[in-house]
Design a protein around this motif. Structure first.
Motif, PDB file in Angstrom:
ATOM      1  N   ALA A  46      47.710 -18.160  98.455  1.00 21.92           N
ATOM      2  CA  ALA A  46      47.876 -16.728  98.735  1.00 21.92           C
ATOM      3  C   ALA A  46      47.152 -15.867  97.714  1.00 21.92           C
ATOM      4  CB  ALA A  46      49.349 -16.377  98.777  1.00 21.92           C
ATOM      5  N   GLY A  47      46.998 -16.368  96.507  1.00 24.81           N
ATOM      6  CA  GLY A  47      46.312 -15.611  95.466  1.00 24.81           C
ATOM      7  C   GLY A  47      46.490 -16.260  94.112  1.00 24.81           C
ATOM      8  N   HIS A  48      45.851 -15.682  93.117  1.00 23.95           N
ATOM      9  CA  HIS A  48      45.932 -16.176  91.740  1.00 23.95           C
ATOM     10  C   HIS A  48      46.576 -15.103  90.854  1.00 23.95           C
ATOM     11  CE1 HIS A  48      42.859 -18.776  93.525  1.00 23.95           C
ATOM     12  NE2 HIS A  48      43.142 -19.657  92.559  1.00 23.95           N
ATOM     13  N   LEU A  49      47.230 -15.569  89.805  1.00 24.99           N
ATOM     14  CA  LEU A  49      47.906 -14.665  88.876  1.00 24.99           C
ATOM     15  C   LEU A  49      47.498 -15.036  87.454  1.00 24.99           C
ATOM     16  CD1 LEU A  49      50.046 -12.365  88.631  1.00 24.99           C
ATOM     17  CD2 LEU A  49      51.755 -14.170  88.298  1.00 24.99           C
ATOM     18  N   SER A  50      46.910 -14.085  86.745  1.00 26.14           N
ATOM     19  CA  SER A  50      46.472 -14.345  85.371  1.00 26.14           C
ATOM     20  C   SER A  50      47.660 -14.280  84.414  1.00 26.14           C
ATOM     21  CB  SER A  50      45.419 -13.318  84.950  1.00 26.14           C
ATOM     22  OG  SER A  50      45.065 -13.500  83.588  1.00 26.14           O
ATOM     23  N   LEU A  51      47.694 -15.233  83.476  1.00 33.77           N
ATOM     24  CA  LEU A  51      48.745 -15.265  82.454  1.00 33.77           C
ATOM     25  C   LEU A  51      48.250 -14.692  81.122  1.00 33.77           C
ATOM     26  CD1 LEU A  51      50.235 -18.830  83.121  1.00 33.77           C
ATOM     27  CD2 LEU A  51      50.951 -16.635  84.086  1.00 33.77           C
ATOM     28  N   ARG A  52      47.030 -14.189  81.095  1.00 34.89           N
ATOM     29  CA  ARG A  52      46.496 -13.605  79.864  1.00 34.89           C
ATOM     30  C   ARG A  52      47.181 -12.267  79.561  1.00 34.89           C
ATOM     31  NH1 ARG A  52      41.558 -15.347  82.386  1.00 34.89           N
ATOM     32  NH2 ARG A  52      40.584 -17.066  81.206  1.00 34.89           N
ATOM     33  N   VAL A  53      47.150 -11.907  78.279  1.00 33.21           N
ATOM     34  CA  VAL A  53      47.680 -10.605  77.865  1.00 33.21           C
ATOM     35  C   VAL A  53      46.706  -9.526  78.317  1.00 33.21           C
ATOM     36  CG1 VAL A  53      48.321  -9.137  75.912  1.00 33.21           C
ATOM     37  CG2 VAL A  53      48.924 -11.568  75.890  1.00 33.21           C
ATOM     38  N   GLN A  54      47.211  -8.544  79.010  1.00 32.75           N
ATOM     39  CA  GLN A  54      46.389  -7.440  79.493  1.00 32.75           C
ATOM     40  C   GLN A  54      46.811  -6.146  78.798  1.00 32.75           C
ATOM     41  OE1 GLN A  54      45.707  -7.537  83.871  1.00 32.75           O
ATOM     42  NE2 GLN A  54      47.272  -9.162  83.848  1.00 32.75           N
ATOM     43  N   GLN A  55      45.899  -5.207  78.766  1.00 28.26           N
ATOM     44  CA  GLN A  55      46.173  -3.934  78.097  1.00 28.26           C
ATOM     45  C   GLN A  55      45.938  -2.777  79.052  1.00 28.26           C
ATOM     46  OE1 GLN A  55      45.044  -3.342  73.966  1.00 28.26           O
ATOM     47  NE2 GLN A  55      44.121  -1.362  74.460  1.00 28.26           N
ATOM     48  N   LEU A  56      46.857  -1.833  78.987  1.00 25.49           N
ATOM     49  CA  LEU A  56      46.760  -0.627  79.809  1.00 25.49           C
ATOM     50  C   LEU A  56      46.911   0.581  78.898  1.00 25.49           C
ATOM     51  CD1 LEU A  56      46.712   0.910  82.514  1.00 25.49           C
ATOM     52  CD2 LEU A  56      49.199   0.601  82.622  1.00 25.49           C
ATOM     53  N   ASP A  57      45.916   1.459  78.895  1.00 29.14           N
ATOM     54  CA  ASP A  57      45.968   2.700  78.114  1.00 29.14           C
ATOM     55  C   ASP A  57      46.405   3.834  79.036  1.00 29.14           C
ATOM     56  OD1 ASP A  57      45.122   1.466  75.777  1.00 29.14           O
ATOM     57  OD2 ASP A  57      43.003   1.756  76.265  1.00 29.14           O
ATOM     58  N   VAL A  58      47.483   4.495  78.636  1.00 30.17           N
ATOM     59  CA  VAL A  58      48.062   5.564  79.444  1.00 30.17           C
ATOM     60  C   VAL A  58      47.971   6.866  78.665  1.00 30.17           C
ATOM     61  CG1 VAL A  58      50.112   6.389  80.645  1.00 30.17           C
ATOM     62  CG2 VAL A  58      49.646   3.931  80.515  1.00 30.17           C
ATOM     63  N   ARG A  59      47.372   7.880  79.262  1.00 29.32           N
ATOM     64  CA  ARG A  59      47.290   9.212  78.656  1.00 29.32           C
ATOM     65  C   ARG A  59      48.267  10.127  79.374  1.00 29.32           C
ATOM     66  NH1 ARG A  59      43.582  12.253  75.716  1.00 29.32           N
ATOM     67  NH2 ARG A  59      42.246  10.398  75.580  1.00 29.32           N
ATOM     68  N   CYS A  60      49.208  10.661  78.613  1.00 30.95           N
ATOM     69  CA  CYS A  60      50.268  11.484  79.197  1.00 30.95           C
ATOM     70  C   CYS A  60      50.278  12.859  78.537  1.00 30.95           C
ATOM     71  CB  CYS A  60      51.625  10.794  79.013  1.00 30.95           C
ATOM     72  SG  CYS A  60      53.026  11.763  79.590  1.00 30.95           S
ATOM     73  N   GLU A  61      50.224  13.911  79.324  1.00 29.29           N
ATOM     74  CA  GLU A  61      50.303  15.275  78.800  1.00 29.29           C
ATOM     75  C   GLU A  61      51.740  15.757  78.881  1.00 29.29           C
ATOM     76  OE1 GLU A  61      48.080  19.614  79.238  1.00 29.29           O
ATOM     77  OE2 GLU A  61      48.134  18.232  80.936  1.00 29.29           O
ATOM     78  N   THR A  62      52.239  16.278  77.775  1.00 27.99           N
ATOM     79  CA  THR A  62      53.609  16.779  77.736  1.00 27.99           C
ATOM     80  C   THR A  62      53.690  17.930  76.740  1.00 27.99           C
ATOM     81  OG1 THR A  62      55.930  16.137  77.420  1.00 27.99           O
ATOM     82  CG2 THR A  62      54.310  15.151  75.941  1.00 27.99           C
ATOM     83  N   LYS A  63      54.878  18.478  76.571  1.00 30.70           N
ATOM     84  CA  LYS A  63      55.084  19.654  75.716  1.00 30.70           C
ATOM     85  C   LYS A  63      56.144  19.332  74.674  1.00 30.70           C
ATOM     86  CE  LYS A  63      57.443  23.192  77.142  1.00 30.70           C
ATOM     87  NZ  LYS A  63      57.923  24.399  77.829  1.00 30.70           N
ATOM     88  N   THR A  64      55.913  19.773  73.449  1.00 26.51           N
ATOM     89  CA  THR A  64      56.868  19.539  72.383  1.00 26.51           C
ATOM     90  C   THR A  64      57.965  20.614  72.398  1.00 26.51           C
ATOM     91  OG1 THR A  64      55.585  20.853  70.806  1.00 26.51           O
ATOM     92  CG2 THR A  64      55.070  18.510  70.961  1.00 26.51           C
ATOM     93  N   LYS A  65      58.920  20.460  71.501  1.00 28.29           N
ATOM     94  CA  LYS A  65      60.042  21.388  71.444  1.00 28.29           C
ATOM     95  C   LYS A  65      59.595  22.796  71.065  1.00 28.29           C
ATOM     96  CE  LYS A  65      64.668  21.830  69.401  1.00 28.29           C
ATOM     97  NZ  LYS A  65      65.640  21.213  68.449  1.00 28.29           N
ATOM     98  N   ASP A  66      58.531  22.904  70.253  1.00 28.88           N
ATOM     99  CA  ASP A  66      58.022  24.214  69.845  1.00 28.88           C
ATOM    100  C   ASP A  66      56.884  24.685  70.759  1.00 28.88           C
ATOM    101  OD1 ASP A  66      56.546  22.125  68.935  1.00 28.88           O
ATOM    102  OD2 ASP A  66      56.149  22.938  66.958  1.00 28.88           O
ATOM    103  N   ASN A  67      56.897  24.190  72.025  1.00 31.58           N
ATOM    104  CA  ASN A  67      56.016  24.687  73.094  1.00 31.58           C
ATOM    105  C   ASN A  67      54.530  24.466  72.796  1.00 31.58           C
ATOM    106  OD1 ASN A  67      58.210  25.652  74.646  1.00 31.58           O
ATOM    107  ND2 ASN A  67      58.279  27.526  73.413  1.00 31.58           N
ATOM    108  N   VAL A  68      54.203  23.308  72.280  1.00 35.75           N
ATOM    109  CA  VAL A  68      52.811  22.922  72.058  1.00 35.75           C
ATOM    110  C   VAL A  68      52.489  21.773  73.011  1.00 35.75           C
ATOM    111  CG1 VAL A  68      51.125  22.032  70.423  1.00 35.75           C
ATOM    112  CG2 VAL A  68      52.888  23.629  69.652  1.00 35.75           C
ATOM    113  N   PHE A  69      51.443  21.952  73.828  1.00 35.35           N
ATOM    114  CA  PHE A  69      51.046  20.897  74.748  1.00 35.35           C
ATOM    115  C   PHE A  69      50.206  19.852  74.006  1.00 35.35           C
ATOM    116  CE2 PHE A  69      52.207  24.108  77.803  1.00 35.35           C
ATOM    117  CZ  PHE A  69      52.733  23.371  78.864  1.00 35.35           C
ATOM    118  N   VAL A  70      50.572  18.595  74.207  1.00 38.51           N
ATOM    119  CA  VAL A  70      49.876  17.491  73.545  1.00 38.51           C
ATOM    120  C   VAL A  70      49.570  16.404  74.569  1.00 38.51           C
ATOM    121  CG1 VAL A  70      50.900  17.904  71.278  1.00 38.51           C
ATOM    122  CG2 VAL A  70      52.068  16.412  72.890  1.00 38.51           C
TER     123      VAL A  70
END
Length: 287
Positions: free
Chosen positions: A44-68
């Motif tokens: 049905a398919g193959h599944l890799s057992l190697r370690v993979q990396q995913l970079d996630v960029r998330c935009e959010t706001k701090t408590k003092d209303n600064v977007f980061v």
């Protein structure tokens, strides 16, 4: 050719999912396997057992209303013993992980000020890792490590932070410079005071030597010339000093014009003034 004969090869760090007539049958480890297609067996398919990396960029706001923008790096891998869950339960593993990362970061960062966000990025990474580990273990994945690799405020905020930092450093530099100038002035004043003190000692010793020399001269002259009094000797010494002074004034190239009374009567007046000054000084000292 191998597949036509019912044989397949599974590479290292990879497992193959075997199905029989469309139903999961087995997990094939790395190596060569016999797969009789005529009996309904297929991969049905193959599944890799190697370690993979995913970079996630998330935009959010701090408590003092600064977007980061918070950049998280997720390192994960599929578990061989749970290969069935990893293959069948999730259609898009990366999107699932990204959704959990967004959820945790946007729940954690708004509770912190901008400075605290930078200081507590390890705590944020730990919270993301714990949530992912708890969720992804049901799907046959292991979270190896979670890192918060970057926190990027808005460009205007970064510029303002740099200006604040630069102003603080300039203030410290100004204080240090003022302290250095203060120390220099103190040392200069101490040196000036010490110089004047030593100069005063020199002048006092010079005058004392002059007085001692005059006293010795008067006594010696009175002894060697009979009939003379101390007053006669002092008058002669004053006349000698008067002419020496006139000579020095005339010989100096840098002296200005000086108008003084000159004549026998003037010399007598000068002698009288000196004696009166000495008498007044002695009277004031005795009072």
């Amino acid at each position: 050719m191998g597949q036509a004969l019912g044989c397949i090869q599974v590479d290292q760090s990879t497992v193959a999912i075997k199905e029989t007539f469309g139903k999961f049958d087995d997990v094939l480890d790395p190596g060569c396997h016999c797969l009789p297609w005529c009996l309904g067996s297929q991969v049905a398919g193959h599944l890799s057992l190697r370690v993979q990396q995913l970079d996630v960029r998330c935009e959010t706001k701090t408590k003092d209303n600064v977007f980061v923008n918070v950049v998280a790096s997720i390192q994960y891998r599929a578990l061989a013993e749970k290969a069935e869950d990893a293959f069948y339960k999730l259609s898009n593993t990366r999107s699932q992980i990204q959704a959990y990362v967004f959820d945790v970061i946007r729940a954690s960062v708004p509770k912190l000020d901008l400075d605290a966000t930078f200081e507590q990025k390890n705590d944020i990474a730990k919270a993301v890792e714990e949530e992912l580990e708890k969720a992804m273990s049901h799907y046959g994945f292991e979270i190896v490590q979670t890192l918060i690799v970057d926190i990027e405020p808005d460009e205007h905020v970064k510029r303002a932070m740099n200006e604040i930092n630069a102003a603080a450093r300039m203030r410290v530099a100004a204080n240090e410079k003022a302290e250095a100038e203060k120390i220099l002035q103190i040392k200069r004043a101490e040196g000036d005071a010490e110089s004047k003190y030593l100069a005063g000692l020199g002048i006092a010793r010079q005058r004392q030597a002059i007085v001692d020399g005059l006293r010795d001269s008067v006594l010696a002259f009175s002894v060697n010339v009979p009939g003379t009094t101390s007053k006669d000797v002092m008058d002669m010494v004053l006349v000698t000093q008067y002419f020496d002074t006139m000579k020095e004034i005339g010989a100096s190239s840098k002296s200005n014009s000086v108008f003084i009374p000159h004549g026998p009567g003037a010399v007598r007046d000068i002698a009288s003034q000196i004696r009166e000054g000495l008498l007044q000084g002695n009277a004031a000292r005795s009072d």
